[in-house]
Design a protein around this motif. Structure first.
Motif, short mmCIF file in Angstrom:
data_model
loop_
_atom_site.label_atom_id
_atom_site.label_comp_id
_atom_site.label_asym_id
_atom_site.label_seq_id
_atom_site.Cartn_x
_atom_site.Cartn_y
_atom_site.Cartn_z
N GLU A 8 0.96 -1.37 -0.08
CA GLU A 8 0.00 0.06 -0.10
C GLU A 8 1.02 1.25 -0.01
O GLU A 8 0.66 2.33 -0.78
CB GLU A 8 -1.03 -0.18 1.10
CG GLU A 8 -1.95 -1.26 1.19
CD GLU A 8 -1.50 -2.48 1.41
OE1 GLU A 8 -0.44 -2.68 1.93
OE2 GLU A 8 -2.26 -3.45 0.93
N GLU A 9 1.88 1.21 0.93
CA GLU A 9 2.91 2.39 0.78
C GLU A 9 3.50 2.65 -0.48
O GLU A 9 3.76 4.00 -0.88
CB GLU A 9 3.78 2.31 2.09
CG GLU A 9 3.20 2.35 3.33
CD GLU A 9 4.47 2.41 4.47
OE1 GLU A 9 4.64 3.18 5.20
OE2 GLU A 9 5.02 1.00 4.56
N VAL A 10 4.01 1.26 -1.11
CA VAL A 10 4.79 1.58 -2.70
C VAL A 10 3.60 2.36 -3.43
O VAL A 10 4.17 2.84 -4.36
CB VAL A 10 5.01 0.21 -3.20
CG1 VAL A 10 5.35 0.19 -4.45
CG2 VAL A 10 6.27 -0.61 -2.13
N GLU A 11 2.12 1.94 -3.59
CA GLU A 11 1.28 2.34 -4.39
C GLU A 11 1.20 4.18 -3.96
O GLU A 11 1.18 4.79 -4.96
CB GLU A 11 -0.04 1.86 -4.30
CG GLU A 11 -0.12 0.35 -4.83
CD GLU A 11 0.80 0.51 -6.11
OE1 GLU A 11 0.30 1.11 -7.13
OE2 GLU A 11 1.40 -0.52 -6.18
N LEU A 12 1.34 4.52 -2.77
CA LEU A 12 1.34 5.85 -2.40
C LEU A 12 2.73 6.53 -2.96
O LEU A 12 2.70 7.73 -3.42
CB LEU A 12 1.23 6.06 -1.04
CG LEU A 12 -0.16 5.77 -0.54
CD1 LEU A 12 -0.22 5.52 1.28
CD2 LEU A 12 -1.18 6.54 -0.88
N GLY A 96 10.99 17.34 -6.19
CA GLY A 96 10.33 16.34 -5.48
C GLY A 96 8.87 16.82 -5.15
O GLY A 96 8.61 18.06 -4.92
N ALA A 97 8.06 15.67 -4.58
CA ALA A 97 6.65 16.18 -4.24
C ALA A 97 6.32 15.28 -3.17
O ALA A 97 6.83 14.09 -3.00
CB ALA A 97 5.71 16.14 -5.63
N VAL A 98 5.44 15.61 -2.19
CA VAL A 98 4.88 14.99 -1.22
C VAL A 98 3.33 14.97 -1.45
O VAL A 98 2.97 15.99 -1.23
CB VAL A 98 5.63 15.34 0.06
CG1 VAL A 98 5.42 16.91 0.59
CG2 VAL A 98 5.01 14.41 1.48
N LEU A 99 2.70 13.66 -1.53
CA LEU A 99 1.52 13.53 -1.61
C LEU A 99 0.85 12.67 -0.72
O LEU A 99 1.54 11.57 -0.54
CB LEU A 99 1.16 13.14 -3.26
CG LEU A 99 -0.44 12.99 -3.77
CD1 LEU A 99 -1.26 14.33 -3.59
CD2 LEU A 99 -0.23 12.28 -4.87
N ASN A 100 -0.26 12.74 0.08
CA ASN A 100 -0.65 11.86 0.97
C ASN A 100 0.41 11.41 2.03
O ASN A 100 0.44 10.21 2.41
CB ASN A 100 -1.08 10.52 0.33
CG ASN A 100 -2.50 10.89 -0.62
OD1 ASN A 100 -3.34 11.76 -0.37
ND2 ASN A 100 -2.32 10.37 -1.80
N GLY A 101 1.40 11.95 2.14
CA GLY A 101 2.36 11.84 3.19
C GLY A 101 3.60 11.11 2.77
O GLY A 101 4.39 10.78 3.60
N TYR A 102 3.74 10.90 1.34
CA TYR A 102 4.68 10.25 0.71
C TYR A 102 5.55 10.86 -0.48
O TYR A 102 4.81 11.54 -1.14
CB TYR A 102 4.24 8.63 0.31
CG TYR A 102 4.12 7.83 1.42
CD1 TYR A 102 4.78 6.91 2.12
CD2 TYR A 102 2.60 7.92 2.04
CE1 TYR A 102 4.77 6.24 3.02
CE2 TYR A 102 2.50 7.01 3.04
CZ TYR A 102 3.41 6.30 3.56
OH TYR A 102 3.27 5.44 4.53
N TYR A 103 6.76 10.80 -0.24
CA TYR A 103 7.63 11.60 -1.27
C TYR A 103 7.77 10.78 -2.53
O TYR A 103 8.09 9.48 -2.44
CB TYR A 103 9.13 11.67 -0.68
CG TYR A 103 8.80 12.90 0.45
CD1 TYR A 103 9.32 14.34 0.12
CD2 TYR A 103 8.48 12.86 1.82
CE1 TYR A 103 9.35 15.30 0.93
CE2 TYR A 103 8.34 13.63 2.63
CZ TYR A 103 8.88 15.03 2.23
OH TYR A 103 8.66 16.02 3.30
N GLY A 104 8.20 11.50 -3.75
CA GLY A 104 8.74 11.16 -4.90
C GLY A 104 9.70 12.11 -5.21
O GLY A 104 9.77 13.30 -4.83
N GLY A 172 10.37 7.75 1.35
CA GLY A 172 9.23 7.22 1.85
C GLY A 172 8.29 8.29 2.45
O GLY A 172 7.96 9.31 2.01
N LYS A 173 8.09 8.26 3.70
CA LYS A 173 7.67 9.22 4.56
C LYS A 173 8.38 10.48 4.69
O LYS A 173 8.26 11.63 5.09
CB LYS A 173 7.23 8.70 5.87
CG LYS A 173 5.78 8.04 5.87
CD LYS A 173 5.23 7.65 7.40
CE LYS A 173 4.04 6.82 7.23
NZ LYS A 173 3.62 6.13 8.46
#
Ligand code: MG
Ligand code: MG
Length: 266
Positions: A8-12, A96-104, A172-173
């Protein structure tokens, strides 16, 4: 401590990563000779916020911008300025962006107009080294296997130089988690990679010598010999049999094809 993600976290993280790639595509659409970094930074920030996310870099460690734009001899961490881009420039753009608490997190080097053959070669080699590193992001391998693949291709095979002072990282977070992922190292050494570990792999490769310093703006990392440097970065999930790339260069390269001021190298 390495934090292994749930599916689930990977999907986020994938959602955040795809937004980062879409942001870099939006940037790619708007890069032009005569344009400048401040304009790109504004539109990138707006794009990320319009998608319900926050810029990952802005405010982190005091970073003032959404994009880090490193031109020519700048390696990474270049701050956007009003200076006009000119033909022959290479722009390494990291965001980078943080969406729903998770980074890319992702970076791409753009070539403006005609660039010389040696710079073109540096861009090609750095790009390929990223994918050679990603191939090693497999359960049971070690971080050093990724590092070695990048270093061997860039330094041994192509006589360029891997920057030592800056490295890839888990994410991740937080934007920066364990492990560190250097672009140099020995096979079979370093932390063991596990399925669902998410890491940013980001070769920073210099045309000349590997040495770098931080410029007077206290941010921009520049090559000591002032020769060009190239940076590409993907957010990647370690897999059982193969790695999975969570960011994508596809939307970026689609825009490059339609932008007459940016040359597609790969
Ligand atoms: Mg980055
Ligand atoms: Mg990174």
């Amino acid at each position: 401590m390495m934090i292994i993600k749930t599916d689930e976290e990977v999907e986020l993280i994938r959602k955040s990563s795809m937004l980062v790639s879409a942001t870099l595509a939006e940037v790619a659409k708007n890069i032009k000779i005569g344009g400048n970094g401040l304009k790109l930074d504004r539109l990138a920030e707006e794009f990320i916020r319009d998608h319900g996310a926050l810029p990952a870099f802005k405010g982190l460690y005091g970073c003032p911008s959404t994009l880090l734009i490193s031109v020519n001899e700048a390696v990474v961490h270049g701050l956007p300025t009003a200076k006009e881009f000119t033909e022959g420039d290479i722009l390494s753009i990291d965001t980078g962006a943080v969406l729903n608490g998770y980074y890319g997190d992702s970076a791409y080097t753009f070539c403006l107009g005609e660039i010389n053959d040696k710079v073109r070669k540096l861009v090609e080699v750095t790009y390929k080294s990223l994918y050679l590193g990603i191939e090693k992001a497999i359960h049971g391998n070690r971080v050093g296997d990724i590092s070695h693949a990048i270093q061997n291709y860039c330094e041994v095979e192509n006589k360029f130089a891997c920057v030592r002072e800056l490295v890839g990282h888990g994410l991740g977070k937080s934007l920066h988690e364990d492990p560190q992922v250097p672009n140099y190292g020995k096979k079979g050494t370093g932390p063991k990679l596990e399925k669902n570990l998410v890491i940013a792999i980001e070769p920073m490769i210099n045309m000349g010598k590997r040495g770098v310093f931080t410029a007077s703006d206290k941010w921009t990392v520049v090559t000591q010999d002032r020769l060009p440097s190239v940076h590409f970065e993907h957010t990647v999930k370690v897999g059982m049999d193969q790695a999975e790339i969570l960011t994508s260069f596809e939307p970026i390269e689609k825009e490059i094809k339609m932008n007459k001021d940016v040359v597609q190298i790969n």
